[in-house]
Design an enzyme around this catalytic site. Structure first.
Site, PDB file in Angstrom:
ATOM      1  N   CYS A  73       4.379  10.648   8.498  1.00  0.00           N
ATOM      2  CA  CYS A  73       5.786  10.223   8.456  1.00  0.00           C
ATOM      3  C   CYS A  73       6.578  11.029   7.433  1.00  0.00           C
ATOM      4  N   CYS A  78       8.637  11.209  10.790  1.00  0.00           N
ATOM      5  CA  CYS A  78       9.921  10.486  10.722  1.00  0.00           C
ATOM      6  C   CYS A  78      10.946  11.135   9.796  1.00  0.00           C
ATOM      7  N   LYS A  81      12.084  14.785  10.599  1.00  0.00           N
ATOM      8  CA  LYS A  81      12.702  14.670  11.940  1.00  0.00           C
ATOM      9  C   LYS A  81      14.085  14.032  11.860  1.00  0.00           C
ATOM     10  N   TYR A 215       8.537  10.804  22.846  1.00  0.00           N
ATOM     11  CA  TYR A 215       9.306  10.778  21.600  1.00  0.00           C
ATOM     12  C   TYR A 215       9.449  12.171  20.966  1.00  0.00           C
ATOM     13  N   GLU A 219      12.922  14.265  20.941  1.00  0.00           N
ATOM     14  CA  GLU A 219      13.621  14.304  19.645  1.00  0.00           C
ATOM     15  C   GLU A 219      13.761  15.743  19.147  1.00  0.00           C
ATOM     16  N   HIS A 491      34.040  -6.517  15.007  1.00  0.00           N
ATOM     17  CA  HIS A 491      34.950  -5.638  15.729  1.00  0.00           C
ATOM     18  C   HIS A 491      35.569  -4.606  14.798  1.00  0.00           C
ATOM     19  N   GLU A 496      28.752  -4.896  18.831  1.00  0.00           N
ATOM     20  CA  GLU A 496      29.385  -6.106  19.377  1.00  0.00           C
ATOM     21  C   GLU A 496      29.300  -6.138  20.902  1.00  0.00           C
TER      22      GLU A 496
HETATM   23  C1  LIG Z   1       7.184  14.292  14.866  1.00  0.00           C
HETATM   24  C2  LIG Z   1       6.924  12.835  14.624  1.00  0.00           C
HETATM   25  C3  LIG Z   1       7.997  11.999  14.408  1.00  0.00           C
HETATM   26  C4  LIG Z   1       7.769  10.647  14.150  1.00  0.00           C
HETATM   27  N1  LIG Z   1       8.854   9.856  13.972  1.00  0.00           N
HETATM   28  C5  LIG Z   1       8.674   8.544  13.728  1.00  0.00           C
HETATM   29  C6  LIG Z   1       9.789   7.710  13.496  1.00  0.00           C
HETATM   30  O1  LIG Z   1      10.942   8.132  13.525  1.00  0.00           O
HETATM   31  N2  LIG Z   1       9.556   6.404  13.215  1.00  0.00           N
HETATM   32  C7  LIG Z   1       8.288   5.893  13.159  1.00  0.00           C
HETATM   33  O2  LIG Z   1       8.144   4.693  12.887  1.00  0.00           O
HETATM   34  N3  LIG Z   1       7.208   6.666  13.382  1.00  0.00           N
HETATM   35  C8  LIG Z   1       7.370   7.981  13.674  1.00  0.00           C
HETATM   36  N4  LIG Z   1       6.291   8.781  13.869  1.00  0.00           N
HETATM   37  C9  LIG Z   1       4.945   8.177  13.820  1.00  0.00           C
HETATM   38  C10 LIG Z   1       4.488   7.954  12.344  1.00  0.00           C
HETATM   39  O3  LIG Z   1       4.619   9.142  11.612  1.00  0.00           O
HETATM   40  C11 LIG Z   1       3.031   7.497  12.331  1.00  0.00           C
HETATM   41  O4  LIG Z   1       2.902   6.375  13.183  1.00  0.00           O
HETATM   42  C12 LIG Z   1       2.560   7.103  10.936  1.00  0.00           C
HETATM   43  O5  LIG Z   1       2.676   8.166  10.030  1.00  0.00           O
HETATM   44  C13 LIG Z   1       1.089   6.645  10.990  1.00  0.00           C
HETATM   45  O6  LIG Z   1       0.638   6.319   9.706  1.00  0.00           O
HETATM   46  P1  LIG Z   1      -0.942   6.296   9.371  1.00  0.00           P
HETATM   47  O7  LIG Z   1      -1.057   5.698   8.019  1.00  0.00           O
HETATM   48  O8  LIG Z   1      -1.676   5.673  10.488  1.00  0.00           O
HETATM   49  O9  LIG Z   1      -1.381   7.811   9.359  1.00  0.00           O
HETATM   50  P2  LIG Z   1      -0.789   9.107   8.660  1.00  0.00           P
HETATM   51  O10 LIG Z   1       0.565   8.859   8.112  1.00  0.00           O
HETATM   52  O11 LIG Z   1      -0.935  10.208   9.650  1.00  0.00           O
HETATM   53  O12 LIG Z   1      -1.746   9.366   7.398  1.00  0.00           O
HETATM   54  C14 LIG Z   1      -3.098   9.705   7.531  1.00  0.00           C
HETATM   55  C15 LIG Z   1      -3.519  10.544   6.329  1.00  0.00           C
HETATM   56  O13 LIG Z   1      -4.954  10.626   6.296  1.00  0.00           O
HETATM   57  C16 LIG Z   1      -5.329  11.967   6.000  1.00  0.00           C
HETATM   58  N5  LIG Z   1      -6.705  12.185   6.467  1.00  0.00           N
HETATM   59  C17 LIG Z   1      -7.144  12.339   7.745  1.00  0.00           C
HETATM   60  N6  LIG Z   1      -8.487  12.502   7.754  1.00  0.00           N
HETATM   61  C18 LIG Z   1      -8.894  12.451   6.457  1.00  0.00           C
HETATM   62  C19 LIG Z   1     -10.165  12.551   5.815  1.00  0.00           C
HETATM   63  N7  LIG Z   1     -11.280  12.744   6.509  1.00  0.00           N
HETATM   64  N8  LIG Z   1     -10.221  12.457   4.457  1.00  0.00           N
HETATM   65  C20 LIG Z   1      -9.102  12.250   3.727  1.00  0.00           C
HETATM   66  N9  LIG Z   1      -7.879  12.154   4.289  1.00  0.00           N
HETATM   67  C21 LIG Z   1      -7.773  12.244   5.631  1.00  0.00           C
HETATM   68  C22 LIG Z   1      -4.274  12.773   6.763  1.00  0.00           C
HETATM   69  O14 LIG Z   1      -4.202  14.108   6.354  1.00  0.00           O
HETATM   70  C23 LIG Z   1      -3.014  11.981   6.414  1.00  0.00           C
HETATM   71  O15 LIG Z   1      -2.490  12.399   5.177  1.00  0.00           O
HETATM   72  C24 LIG Z   1       6.457  10.135  14.123  1.00  0.00           C
HETATM   73  C25 LIG Z   1       5.363  10.991  14.327  1.00  0.00           C
HETATM   74  C26 LIG Z   1       5.600  12.321  14.577  1.00  0.00           C
HETATM   75  C27 LIG Z   1       4.423  13.231  14.790  1.00  0.00           C
HETATM   76  N1  LIG Z   2      11.146   7.711  16.727  1.00  0.00           N
HETATM   77  C1  LIG Z   2       9.872   7.300  16.591  1.00  0.00           C
HETATM   78  O1  LIG Z   2       9.611   6.179  16.202  1.00  0.00           O
HETATM   79  C2  LIG Z   2       8.755   8.252  16.914  1.00  0.00           C
HETATM   80  C3  LIG Z   2       9.026   9.598  17.069  1.00  0.00           C
HETATM   81  C4  LIG Z   2       7.994  10.462  17.386  1.00  0.00           C
HETATM   82  C5  LIG Z   2       6.697   9.955  17.554  1.00  0.00           C
HETATM   83  N2  LIG Z   2       6.451   8.642  17.391  1.00  0.00           N
HETATM   84  C6  LIG Z   2       5.080   8.115  17.617  1.00  0.00           C
HETATM   85  O2  LIG Z   2       4.141   9.148  17.783  1.00  0.00           O
HETATM   86  C7  LIG Z   2       3.384   8.934  18.987  1.00  0.00           C
HETATM   87  C8  LIG Z   2       3.086  10.261  19.643  1.00  0.00           C
HETATM   88  O3  LIG Z   2       4.268  10.731  20.277  1.00  0.00           O
HETATM   89  P1  LIG Z   2       4.263  11.926  21.305  1.00  0.00           P
HETATM   90  O4  LIG Z   2       5.635  12.060  21.853  1.00  0.00           O
HETATM   91  O5  LIG Z   2       3.693  13.121  20.633  1.00  0.00           O
HETATM   92  O6  LIG Z   2       3.156  11.531  22.384  1.00  0.00           O
HETATM   93  P2  LIG Z   2       2.976  10.614  23.654  1.00  0.00           P
HETATM   94  O7  LIG Z   2       3.851   9.416  23.568  1.00  0.00           O
HETATM   95  O8  LIG Z   2       1.527  10.418  23.824  1.00  0.00           O
HETATM   96  O9  LIG Z   2       3.507  11.526  24.880  1.00  0.00           O
HETATM   97  C9  LIG Z   2       2.896  12.726  25.274  1.00  0.00           C
HETATM   98  C10 LIG Z   2       3.790  13.496  26.247  1.00  0.00           C
HETATM   99  O10 LIG Z   2       3.182  14.751  26.563  1.00  0.00           O
HETATM  100  C11 LIG Z   2       2.944  14.843  27.975  1.00  0.00           C
HETATM  101  N3  LIG Z   2       1.686  15.573  28.181  1.00  0.00           N
HETATM  102  C12 LIG Z   2       0.442  15.193  27.807  1.00  0.00           C
HETATM  103  N4  LIG Z   2      -0.451  16.149  28.117  1.00  0.00           N
HETATM  104  C13 LIG Z   2       0.240  17.151  28.714  1.00  0.00           C
HETATM  105  C14 LIG Z   2      -0.124  18.415  29.257  1.00  0.00           C
HETATM  106  N5  LIG Z   2      -1.388  18.837  29.248  1.00  0.00           N
HETATM  107  N6  LIG Z   2       0.843  19.194  29.791  1.00  0.00           N
HETATM  108  C15 LIG Z   2       2.134  18.768  29.802  1.00  0.00           C
HETATM  109  N7  LIG Z   2       2.548  17.586  29.290  1.00  0.00           N
HETATM  110  C16 LIG Z   2       1.605  16.788  28.759  1.00  0.00           C
HETATM  111  C17 LIG Z   2       2.924  13.417  28.470  1.00  0.00           C
HETATM  112  O11 LIG Z   2       3.242  13.380  29.830  1.00  0.00           O
HETATM  113  P3  LIG Z   2       2.765  12.183  30.818  1.00  0.00           P
HETATM  114  O12 LIG Z   2       3.732  11.045  30.612  1.00  0.00           O
HETATM  115  O13 LIG Z   2       2.842  12.791  32.165  1.00  0.00           O
HETATM  116  O14 LIG Z   2       1.361  11.818  30.426  1.00  0.00           O
HETATM  117  C18 LIG Z   2       3.998  12.781  27.576  1.00  0.00           C
HETATM  118  O15 LIG Z   2       5.295  13.073  28.035  1.00  0.00           O
HETATM  119  C19 LIG Z   2       4.217   8.016  19.863  1.00  0.00           C
HETATM  120  O16 LIG Z   2       3.370   7.103  20.570  1.00  0.00           O
HETATM  121  C20 LIG Z   2       5.127   7.314  18.896  1.00  0.00           C
HETATM  122  O17 LIG Z   2       4.708   5.981  18.651  1.00  0.00           O
HETATM  123  C21 LIG Z   2       7.451   7.775  17.072  1.00  0.00           C
END
Ligand SMILES: Cc1cc2nc3c(=O)[nH]c(=O)nc-3n(C[C@H](O)[C@H](O)[C@H](O)COP(=O)(O)OP(=O)(O)OC[C@H]3O[C@@H](n4cnc5c(N)ncnc54)[C@H](O)[C@@H]3O)c2cc1C
Ligand SMILES: NC(=O)c1ccc[n+]([C@@H]2O[C@H](COP(=O)([O-])OP(=O)(O)OC[C@H]3O[C@@H](n4cnc5c(N)ncnc54)[C@H](OP(=O)(O)O)[C@@H]3O)[C@@H](O)[C@H]2O)c1
Length: 516
Positions: A73, A78, A81, A215, A219, A491, A496
């Site tokens: 995040c 997040c 982004k 997502y 985004e 408003h 609203e």
């Molecule tokens: C591009 C993008 C945009 C997103 N936007 C949003 C959003 O707008 N709103 C939202 O709510 N969510 C969003 N998400 C999803 C959100 O970021 C994740 O759901 C959240 O960070 C998950 O938290 P976590 O604690 O499960 O894991 P993470 O935050 O991924 O933390 C896991 C940590 O563990 C570490 N780790 C892994 N393996 C090991 C190991 N073996 N030893 C030590 N450390 C290790 C990793 O390096 C990492 O630092 C987004 C995700 C992406 C990819």
């Molecule tokens: N604003 C937010 O809160 C936010 C923002 C970003 C991410 N996230 C979190 O992060 C998670 C991951 O997000 P994500 O968007 O990376 O993944 P995702 O929700 O798993 O979606 C993957 C996308 O890639 C496509 N895809 C998968 N394999 C493919 C292939 N081989 N070739 C072409 N297209 C392929 C899928 O298509 P199909 O539908 O056809 O399978 C789908 O559109 C989400 O579940 C979300 O909870 C949250």
């Protein structure tokens, strides 16, 4: 690997084993992963008096991008982004500004380098802030890569290769996930990037192909377009699969009408680098079976299904401890957990993205981590409630929702039992600059039977995250359509419009709002 531990010891840690040379240390709670869920869990447990350690390590992306403490995040999700989304929205506001009397020098230009540096500096300040918070709460932080040695012991390996054994009564796995590369596609890994890299690029990505339609894909394509870049989304099926599909179509229609190109029903076949440095992508149109090519500066894989690497010293949960030890889902490789976030090993838990069936969202990981810490400390027995989790897709026109999609509501309750109230509306701020509001749309999905319990709310428009958050409370409290209608509006706002939804889909009446 240090040889002092029996590989198959199931015994709880013995504090007398604390090694004065620091090679082995014992804790009440060991959290693996310093992201949203792990940090929240560790801080809460420490505040409740437990001896806590967090182990966090970031494997650089295949492109070599690396970052600090805080997880996805903060560093590659997040936060960067939303800031880049904001940068793109500001571009739109600059265009609007002239209609409101501001004299804005033309042409309006955007400097990626400047934006990226500012965003990256903010992220670095958050990395630092997390370290300070851990220190303040007396949580021991190790920048180690962790792997299990036995059910109570983890081996942490530092960047320099030094190994330390960490034992704990309870262990929480919060290792999140990483974006996946479609490695079966020639050139995908060699020439492509993922969301792990896009926010850390020093130079503009230029003409970008974004593969995927969820997502992350929408985004990223949205803010790239908003920053004036040429962005194309290649989707193989539907956009935003898990969401209400009427809303998803409006999201992509809005993007398409604001300059994002869509290649629908296509899958990439290969990526090659041309002599001028550009990337040539070959794809196939699934309907016609026709192949086509295009050239891009950047190919961004947003194909989701984060990659979950599990951490026994053999790299696999099952092989080290036998079948059935912390089983994972065969489809997702995520760890199977129960309502207590417990794995099949009683003292090992998994939270956040690495846990099967959980929403991949920061606030759910944080709340699950906090509640787990309170239960482990005997402070409460409250479980995380994963129902009615609100979320927002930060596309140029934001889409916020909570509860069921129309499709899910109909599937669960039957078409005859579901009533949908809806409206197309024009945000006041769109009027003076004459912005097109064709996709600004709201629907509330309810049970038809009075008092018409609200099952889902869907809002497409400016500041959807801000609007949806408040209504999520109402829905969590079991709000009915009647109660929503008795709520007085503020408003003039877009929010609203939710409390003014009088037209049902079933009536067939025109849902376009005119006037106040
Ligand atoms: C591009 C993008 C945009 C997103 N936007 C949003 C959003 O707008 N709103 C939202 O709510 N969510 C969003 N998400 C999803 C959100 O970021 C994740 O759901 C959240 O960070 C998950 O938290 P976590 O604690 O499960 O894991 P993470 O935050 O991924 O933390 C896991 C940590 O563990 C570490 N780790 C892994 N393996 C090991 C190991 N073996 N030893 C030590 N450390 C290790 C990793 O390096 C990492 O630092 C987004 C995700 C992406 C990819
Ligand atoms: N604003 C937010 O809160 C936010 C923002 C970003 C991410 N996230 C979190 O992060 C998670 C991951 O997000 P994500 O968007 O990376 O993944 P995702 O929700 O798993 O979606 C993957 C996308 O890639 C496509 N895809 C998968 N394999 C493919 C292939 N081989 N070739 C072409 N297209 C392929 C899928 O298509 P199909 O539908 O056809 O399978 C789908 O559109 C989400 O579940 C979300 O909870 C949250």
């Amino acid at each position: 690997m240090l040889s002092t531990m029996s590989l198959h010891s199931d015994l709880p840690p013995d504090p007398t084993l604390d090694d004065p040379k620091g090679r082995q240390q014992c804790y009440d709670l060991l959290v693996i992963g310093g992201g949203s869920g792990g940090l929240a869990c560790a801080k809460e447990a420490a505040q409740l008096g437990k001896k806590v350690a967090v182990v966090d390590y970031v494997e650089p992306s295949p492109r070599g991008t690396r970052w600090g403490l805080g997880g996805t995040c903060v560093n590659v999700g997040c936060i960067p982004k939303k800031l880049m989304h904001q940068a793109a929205l500001l571009g739109g506001s600059l265009h609007d500004a002239s209609h409101f009397g501001w004299e804005v020098a033309q042409p309006i230009r955007h400097d990626w380098r400047k934006m990226a540096e500012a965003v990256q500096n903010y992220v670095k300040s958050l990395n630092w802030g997390h370290r300070v918070q851990l220190q303040d709460r007396k949580v021991k932080y190790f920048n180690f890569k962790a792997s299990f040695v036995n059910k109570h012991t983890v081996c942490g390996v530092s960047k320099g290769g030094k190994e330390t054994l960490l034992s704990a009564e309870h262990i929480v796995i919060a290792t999140g996930g990483r974006p996946r590369y479609p490695t079966h596609i020639e050139g995908a890994l060699e020439y492509g990037i993922t969301s792990d890299d896009i926010f850390w690029l020093k130079e503009s990505p230029g003409r970008t192909l974004v593969v995927g339609a969820s997502y992350v894909a929408l985004e990223c394509a949205g803010f790239l377009t908003g920053l004036g870049l040429d962005a194309t989304v290649m989707m193989r099926s539907v956009p935003l699969r898990a969401f209400d599909q009427q809303m998803a179509s409006l999201v992509t229609n809005h993007m398409a009408s604001h300059g994002t190109r869509f290649l629908r029903g296509c899958i990439p076949l290969k990526v090659e680098r041309l002599s001028d440095g550009q990337l040539q992508v070959t794809w196939v149109d699934l309907a016609s079976d026709r192949k086509d090519t295009g050239t891009f500066d950047t190919v961004l894989w947003a194909v989701g299904a984060m990659e979950f690497k599990h951490m026994s010293s053999s790299g696999n949960w099952k092989s080290e401890f036998g079948e059935g030890w912390c089983p994972t889902s065969p489809d997702t490789q995520k760890i199977l957990v129960d309502a207590q976030e417990a794995t099949s090993v009683p003292h090992i838990y998994a939270i956040g993205d690495v846990a099967e069936g959980r929403p991949e969202l920061t606030p759910t990981a944080i709340m699950a981590g906090r509640l787990l810490a309170r239960r482990l400390c005997g402070q409460s027995s409250d479980l995380m409630d994963y129902d009615n989790v609100p979320t927002t897709v930060f596309t140029p026109l934001e889409y916020g929702c909570v509860g069921l999609s129309e499709e899910e509501a109909v599937a669960r309750h039957g078409e005859d039992s579901v009533e949908v109230y809806h409206a197309y509306y024009k945000p006041l701020e769109f009027t003076v600059p004459e912005r097109d509001a064709s996709q600004c749309y709201i629907k509330v999905v309810c049970l038809r039977e009075p008092p018409r319990l609200v099952l889902g709310l869907h809002f497409l428009g400016p500041n959807a995250g801000e609007v949806t958050q408040g209504f999520a409370l109402g829905i969590k409290c079991g709000a009915s359509y009647e109660q929503v209608m008795r709520t007085v509006g503020i408003h003039p706002t877009c929010a609203e419009e939710v409390v003014k939804l009088r037209i049902s889909k079933r009536s067939g009446l025109d849902p376009t709002v005119t006037g106040c």
